[in-house]
Design an enzyme around this catalytic site. Structure first.
Site, PDB file in Angstrom:
ATOM      1  N   TYR A 138       0.644  -1.139  -0.260  1.00 51.11           N
ATOM      2  CA  TYR A 138      -0.025  -0.104   0.292  1.00 51.11           C
ATOM      3  C   TYR A 138       0.403   1.686  -0.516  1.00 51.11           C
ATOM      4  O   TYR A 138       1.519   1.801   0.671  1.00 51.11           O
ATOM      5  CB  TYR A 138      -1.155  -0.029   1.874  1.00 51.11           C
ATOM      6  CG  TYR A 138      -1.501   0.683   1.539  1.00 51.11           C
ATOM      7  CD1 TYR A 138      -2.174   1.581   0.701  1.00 51.11           C
ATOM      8  CD2 TYR A 138      -3.076   1.169   2.288  1.00 51.11           C
ATOM      9  CE1 TYR A 138      -3.175   3.212   0.660  1.00 51.11           C
ATOM     10  CE2 TYR A 138      -4.062   1.889   2.971  1.00 51.11           C
ATOM     11  CZ  TYR A 138      -3.797   2.977   1.480  1.00 51.11           C
ATOM     12  OH  TYR A 138      -4.984   3.807   2.129  1.00 51.11           O
ATOM     13  N   LYS A 166      -0.982  -0.846  -4.204  1.00 53.71           N
ATOM     14  CA  LYS A 166      -1.949   0.208  -4.012  1.00 53.71           C
ATOM     15  C   LYS A 166      -1.404   1.267  -4.104  1.00 53.71           C
ATOM     16  O   LYS A 166      -0.226   1.830  -3.690  1.00 53.71           O
ATOM     17  CB  LYS A 166      -3.217  -0.030  -3.335  1.00 53.71           C
ATOM     18  CG  LYS A 166      -4.300   1.153  -3.450  1.00 53.71           C
ATOM     19  CD  LYS A 166      -5.223   1.112  -2.331  1.00 53.71           C
ATOM     20  CE  LYS A 166      -5.954   2.026  -1.586  1.00 53.71           C
ATOM     21  NZ  LYS A 166      -5.696   3.662  -1.534  1.00 53.71           N
TER      22      LYS A 166
END
Length: 299
Positions: A138, A166
């Site tokens: 992330y 992400k």
């Protein structure tokens, strides 16, 4: 081990009662609303879910409720990020136990890694704790304060279960480099709605966003226009989306998103401290600003 995710993956709000407690019964209605608006999955306990304001037990309870409610064909990525590696490992183990689709973890944001190797040393044991679940790194430098490029982090992590990342950053050159190097073997999820059209031109096919909780149809129109080769329509939708994002940011971002969702869909309740809810006068100005930009209803 990519999952080949596609479409809009919402970052759901954590539903709270008026006194700030978890309101888990609301999750079923949240899921139903997302499904009805064409959302294809959920990124749970993320920044939009105020994960840093939740206890580990609350995060586990929330993730478990989402897995109870959402069927197997609705991908559920559980964010297990924490400043303590041991806590992240525990959350990863729990995500595996409940049958999450995948996990995600960001770099710690207080005592910060200085190199990509430091990032890898932190997240690889977290990924291993949930194996064989796919793992997503992330990348959100604006929140973590860790400016290490995503390309460098992915190259260093290279864990057996690494499925992708992400990307919630703003560096398009870094994003483009990642698509060039990793798109054939990793899922690169765009986590910044302002760059959705840019990501489509790079080959992006999966997107994570807070505004998908209440504005998914607008982003679906954007993607449909792009897929049809109608770039003028796609640019118009992206411009409209950017207006929405700018207005929301001017009213505090997450605070505003929750207020809009309460008015247009399932009420997720207030935000937790240190954030403060949108007051009545502020709410009136927010919706006046949205109306002036053509958002009679944000969707």
């Amino acid at each position: 081990m990519p999952l080949h995710l596609r479409g809009l993956i919402a970052a759901p709000f954590t539903p709270f009662t008026t006194d700030g407690g978890l309101h888990l019964p609301a999750v079923a209605a949240q899921y139903a609303s997302l499904r009805a608006h064409g959302v294809s999955g959920a990124f749970v306990c993320g920044t939009t879910g105020e994960f840093s304001s939740l206890t580990p037990d609350e995060r586990s309870a929330l993730a478990g409720r989402w897995r109870d409610v959402a069927p197997a064909d609705f991908p559920l990525i559980v964010n297990v990020s924490d400043t303590a590696q041991a806590t992240a490992i525990g959350l990863a183990e729990h995500a595996k136990q409940i049958g999450a689709t995948a996990i995600a973890c960001m770099a710690p944001c207080y005592l910060k890694p200085q190199t990509a190797a430091d990032v890898a040393a932190f997240v690889r044991p977290v990924a291993a704790a949930a194996a064989p679940l796919p793992f997503f790194y992330y990348h959100f430098p604006a929140m973590t304060g860790v400016p290490i490029p995503l390309y460098d982090a992915l190259d260093a992590i290279d864990a057996p279960t690494l499925a992708g990342a992400k990307f919630s950053g703003t560096d398009l050159s870094d994003l483009g480099r990642c698509f060039d190097a990793f798109a054939d073997r990793l899922d690169l999820l765009l986590g910044n709605e302002a760059l959705l059209l840019h990501a489509l031109t790079l080959g992006g096919r999966a997107f994570v966003g807070a505004t998908f909780n209440f504005a998914a149809p607008m982003f679906r129109r954007l993607i449909d226009a792009f897929d049809k080769g109608d770039l003028a329509a796609a640019r118009a939708e992206q411009s409209h989306a950017s207006d929405l994002l700018r207005i929301c940011e001017s009213f505090g971002g997450l605070r505003a998103w929750k207020a809009i969702t309460a008015a247009t869909g399932v009420d997720p309740g207030p935000v937790r401290p240190p954030l403060r809810p949108v007051g009545a006068d502020e709410r009136a100005r927010l919706f006046e600003a949205l109306g002036h930009r053509g958002f009679a209803r944000p969707v």
